[in-house]
Design a protein around this motif. Sequence first.
Motif, PDB file in Angstrom:
ATOM      1  N   GLY A 191       0.790  -1.221   0.000  1.00 19.15           N
ATOM      2  CA  GLY A 191       0.000   0.000   0.000  1.00 19.15           C
ATOM      3  C   GLY A 191       0.822   1.270   0.000  1.00 19.15           C
ATOM      4  O   GLY A 191       0.274   2.370   0.116  1.00 19.15           O
ATOM      5  N   GLY A 192       2.151   1.136  -0.099  1.00 23.76           N
ATOM      6  CA  GLY A 192       3.025   2.308  -0.080  1.00 23.76           C
ATOM      7  C   GLY A 192       2.901   3.160  -1.340  1.00 23.76           C
ATOM      8  O   GLY A 192       2.442   2.701  -2.378  1.00 23.76           O
ATOM      9  N   ARG A 193       3.344   4.379  -1.217  1.00 21.91           N
ATOM     10  CA  ARG A 193       3.316   5.348  -2.319  1.00 21.91           C
ATOM     11  C   ARG A 193       4.739   5.832  -2.525  1.00 21.91           C
ATOM     12  O   ARG A 193       5.401   6.266  -1.572  1.00 21.91           O
ATOM     13  N   TYR A 194       5.231   5.771  -3.771  1.00 19.65           N
ATOM     14  CA  TYR A 194       6.647   5.980  -4.007  1.00 19.65           C
ATOM     15  C   TYR A 194       6.911   6.916  -5.176  1.00 19.65           C
ATOM     16  O   TYR A 194       6.181   6.917  -6.175  1.00 19.65           O
ATOM     17  N   LEU A 195       7.979   7.680  -5.023  1.00 17.53           N
ATOM     18  CA  LEU A 195       8.543   8.473  -6.113  1.00 17.53           C
ATOM     19  C   LEU A 195       9.752   7.693  -6.618  1.00 17.53           C
ATOM     20  O   LEU A 195      10.699   7.450  -5.861  1.00 17.53           O
ATOM     21  N   THR A 217       2.879  12.551   6.002  1.00 19.30           N
ATOM     22  CA  THR A 217       3.445  13.814   6.490  1.00 19.30           C
ATOM     23  C   THR A 217       4.964  13.829   6.384  1.00 19.30           C
ATOM     24  O   THR A 217       5.637  14.469   7.193  1.00 19.30           O
ATOM     25  N   GLY A 218       5.529  13.122   5.415  1.00 17.21           N
ATOM     26  CA  GLY A 218       6.977  13.119   5.297  1.00 17.21           C
ATOM     27  C   GLY A 218       7.458  12.343   4.089  1.00 17.21           C
ATOM     28  O   GLY A 218       6.658  11.824   3.299  1.00 17.21           O
ATOM     29  N   VAL A 219       8.780  12.285   3.958  1.00 11.91           N
ATOM     30  CA  VAL A 219       9.429  11.593   2.848  1.00 11.91           C
ATOM     31  C   VAL A 219      10.537  10.725   3.436  1.00 11.91           C
ATOM     32  O   VAL A 219      11.267  11.162   4.331  1.00 11.91           O
ATOM     33  N   ARG A 220      10.664   9.489   2.931  1.00  6.32           N
ATOM     34  CA  ARG A 220      11.678   8.565   3.439  1.00  6.32           C
ATOM     35  C   ARG A 220      12.561   8.090   2.303  1.00  6.32           C
ATOM     36  O   ARG A 220      12.071   7.629   1.269  1.00  6.32           O
ATOM     37  N   LYS A 221      13.887   8.206   2.481  1.00  3.91           N
ATOM     38  CA  LYS A 221      14.830   7.650   1.521  1.00  3.91           C
ATOM     39  C   LYS A 221      14.847   6.140   1.667  1.00  3.91           C
ATOM     40  O   LYS A 221      14.807   5.610   2.770  1.00  3.91           O
ATOM     41  N   LEU A 222      14.946   5.431   0.542  1.00  3.36           N
ATOM     42  CA  LEU A 222      15.013   3.977   0.600  1.00  3.36           C
ATOM     43  C   LEU A 222      16.444   3.456   0.579  1.00  3.36           C
ATOM     44  O   LEU A 222      16.662   2.251   0.668  1.00  3.36           O
ATOM     45  N   LYS A 223      17.419   4.356   0.503  1.00  4.76           N
ATOM     46  CA  LYS A 223      18.815   3.966   0.696  1.00  4.76           C
ATOM     47  C   LYS A 223      19.243   4.496   2.058  1.00  4.76           C
ATOM     48  O   LYS A 223      19.481   5.698   2.215  1.00  4.76           O
ATOM     49  N   PRO A 224      19.373   3.630   3.063  1.00  9.56           N
ATOM     50  CA  PRO A 224      19.747   4.099   4.406  1.00  9.56           C
ATOM     51  C   PRO A 224      21.082   4.830   4.396  1.00  9.56           C
ATOM     52  O   PRO A 224      22.054   4.374   3.782  1.00  9.56           O
ATOM     53  N   GLY A 225      21.104   5.992   5.035  1.00 11.30           N
ATOM     54  CA  GLY A 225      22.350   6.725   5.170  1.00 11.30           C
ATOM     55  C   GLY A 225      22.833   7.419   3.908  1.00 11.30           C
ATOM     56  O   GLY A 225      23.967   7.890   3.855  1.00 11.30           O
ATOM     57  N   SER A 226      21.996   7.488   2.888  1.00 14.12           N
ATOM     58  CA  SER A 226      22.419   8.125   1.639  1.00 14.12           C
ATOM     59  C   SER A 226      22.756   9.592   1.871  1.00 14.12           C
ATOM     60  O   SER A 226      22.013  10.326   2.517  1.00 14.12           O
ATOM     61  N   ASP A 264       7.947  17.665   3.048  1.00 12.37           N
ATOM     62  CA  ASP A 264       6.638  17.889   2.440  1.00 12.37           C
ATOM     63  C   ASP A 264       6.630  17.176   1.089  1.00 12.37           C
ATOM     64  O   ASP A 264       7.344  17.589   0.167  1.00 12.37           O
ATOM     65  N   PRO A 265       5.857  16.087   0.936  1.00  7.28           N
ATOM     66  CA  PRO A 265       5.869  15.346  -0.328  1.00  7.28           C
ATOM     67  C   PRO A 265       5.561  16.210  -1.543  1.00  7.28           C
ATOM     68  O   PRO A 265       6.191  16.059  -2.592  1.00  7.28           O
ATOM     69  N   GLN A 266       4.610  17.123  -1.409  1.00  7.38           N
ATOM     70  CA  GLN A 266       4.252  17.962  -2.549  1.00  7.38           C
ATOM     71  C   GLN A 266       5.386  18.911  -2.921  1.00  7.38           C
ATOM     72  O   GLN A 266       5.632  19.179  -4.096  1.00  7.38           O
ATOM     73  N   ALA A 267       6.093  19.417  -1.915  1.00  2.50           N
ATOM     74  CA  ALA A 267       7.227  20.294  -2.186  1.00  2.50           C
ATOM     75  C   ALA A 267       8.350  19.524  -2.886  1.00  2.50           C
ATOM     76  O   ALA A 267       9.007  20.043  -3.793  1.00  2.50           O
ATOM     77  N   LEU A 268       8.578  18.277  -2.464  1.00  7.93           N
ATOM     78  CA  LEU A 268       9.598  17.464  -3.130  1.00  7.93           C
ATOM     79  C   LEU A 268       9.215  17.197  -4.582  1.00  7.93           C
ATOM     80  O   LEU A 268      10.064  17.297  -5.485  1.00  7.93           O
ATOM     81  N   LEU A 269       7.958  16.875  -4.830  1.00  7.71           N
ATOM     82  CA  LEU A 269       7.523  16.639  -6.206  1.00  7.71           C
ATOM     83  C   LEU A 269       7.677  17.892  -7.052  1.00  7.71           C
ATOM     84  O   LEU A 269       8.053  17.818  -8.231  1.00  7.71           O
ATOM     85  N   ALA A 270       7.401  19.049  -6.466  1.00 11.20           N
ATOM     86  CA  ALA A 270       7.592  20.307  -7.198  1.00 11.20           C
ATOM     87  C   ALA A 270       9.066  20.510  -7.532  1.00 11.20           C
ATOM     88  O   ALA A 270       9.404  20.968  -8.635  1.00 11.20           O
ATOM     89  N   GLN A 299      17.623   6.304  -5.765  1.00 12.04           N
ATOM     90  CA  GLN A 299      16.697   7.083  -6.573  1.00 12.04           C
ATOM     91  C   GLN A 299      15.256   6.644  -6.331  1.00 12.04           C
ATOM     92  O   GLN A 299      14.408   6.754  -7.210  1.00 12.04           O
ATOM     93  N   SER A 300      14.995   6.164  -5.118  1.00 18.55           N
ATOM     94  CA  SER A 300      13.662   5.716  -4.731  1.00 18.55           C
ATOM     95  C   SER A 300      13.295   6.358  -3.396  1.00 18.55           C
ATOM     96  O   SER A 300      14.089   6.333  -2.454  1.00 18.55           O
ATOM     97  N   PHE A 301      12.097   6.914  -3.310  1.00 23.08           N
ATOM     98  CA  PHE A 301      11.653   7.636  -2.119  1.00 23.08           C
ATOM     99  C   PHE A 301      10.223   7.224  -1.781  1.00 23.08           C
ATOM    100  O   PHE A 301       9.379   7.125  -2.678  1.00 23.08           O
ATOM    101  N   GLU A 302       9.953   7.001  -0.501  1.00 22.18           N
ATOM    102  CA  GLU A 302       8.594   6.732  -0.073  1.00 22.18           C
ATOM    103  C   GLU A 302       7.933   8.039   0.329  1.00 22.18           C
ATOM    104  O   GLU A 302       8.481   8.808   1.133  1.00 22.18           O
ATOM    105  N   LEU A 303       6.761   8.276  -0.220  1.00 20.88           N
ATOM    106  CA  LEU A 303       5.991   9.480   0.087  1.00 20.88           C
ATOM    107  C   LEU A 303       4.968   9.128   1.166  1.00 20.88           C
ATOM    108  O   LEU A 303       3.991   8.417   0.907  1.00 20.88           O
TER     109      LEU A 303
END
Length: 239
Positions: free
Chosen positions: A174-178, A203-212, A222-228, A196-200
Amino acid sequence: MVRHSGSKAFILVVLTVVLSRATLPSRVDSAPQPQDVRQKEHAKLYHYRTGKNLPQLAATGTGDIVVEAAQYPGLWGLSPGPHPSYPHPFLVDVAARADAVVVVTESSSSSLTEDQDFIFTDWRMTVEQVLKDNPSAPIGVNTQIVVTRPGGTLVISGRNVRAIETMFSSFQAGGRYLLFLYSVPTTGSYRAFNDQSFELLQTGVRKLKPGSLHIELMTRQDPQALLAEVRAAIAAGNS
């Protein structure tokens, strides 16, 4: 420059046999026999060299099996600057290199790598937004694409076998990803990479590469700000 192919990869491997199934995910897919054409092609993409043949390992002993490995595909870098601070140079670089940039939700199917020493998963992703389209194979909103990535869970010889890519956090049901995606021409699918993968989140954004260290997300929650910012990065790469 992101060097995902043709670069030297550094790999760390841990193998664990677990007697309890409580730590394994509830969704487990049996290994397809024989593998279909797409899975056979995707199996060639991953070479972890764990030194373990998972079917042979599963055929002996009891209990669940967990294989952990990490692959470092290469270093990221830019040509000599100066580079503007917005959009972030990393986003500009990877947006230019990716064949497509999308926001998706998911479902999955796992299989063995060609070497049978690790597991990859083909995720059937529903496309919510197309930020950058692939001109060779346009992607429609609300359509599905297949995205392949390392890691996953199978039942082999009646035993749960889980492969964990420790440098690529798992996708969640059910996750949502950029995702910044790279075409796999032989199957019409796409490949995702950890940096180059991010979970939206809500109320936040999570990198899928730990420690990147490529991009700091503390100020990009802000997910919308990141997409912008990603849209601005795509436009900058086209200018």
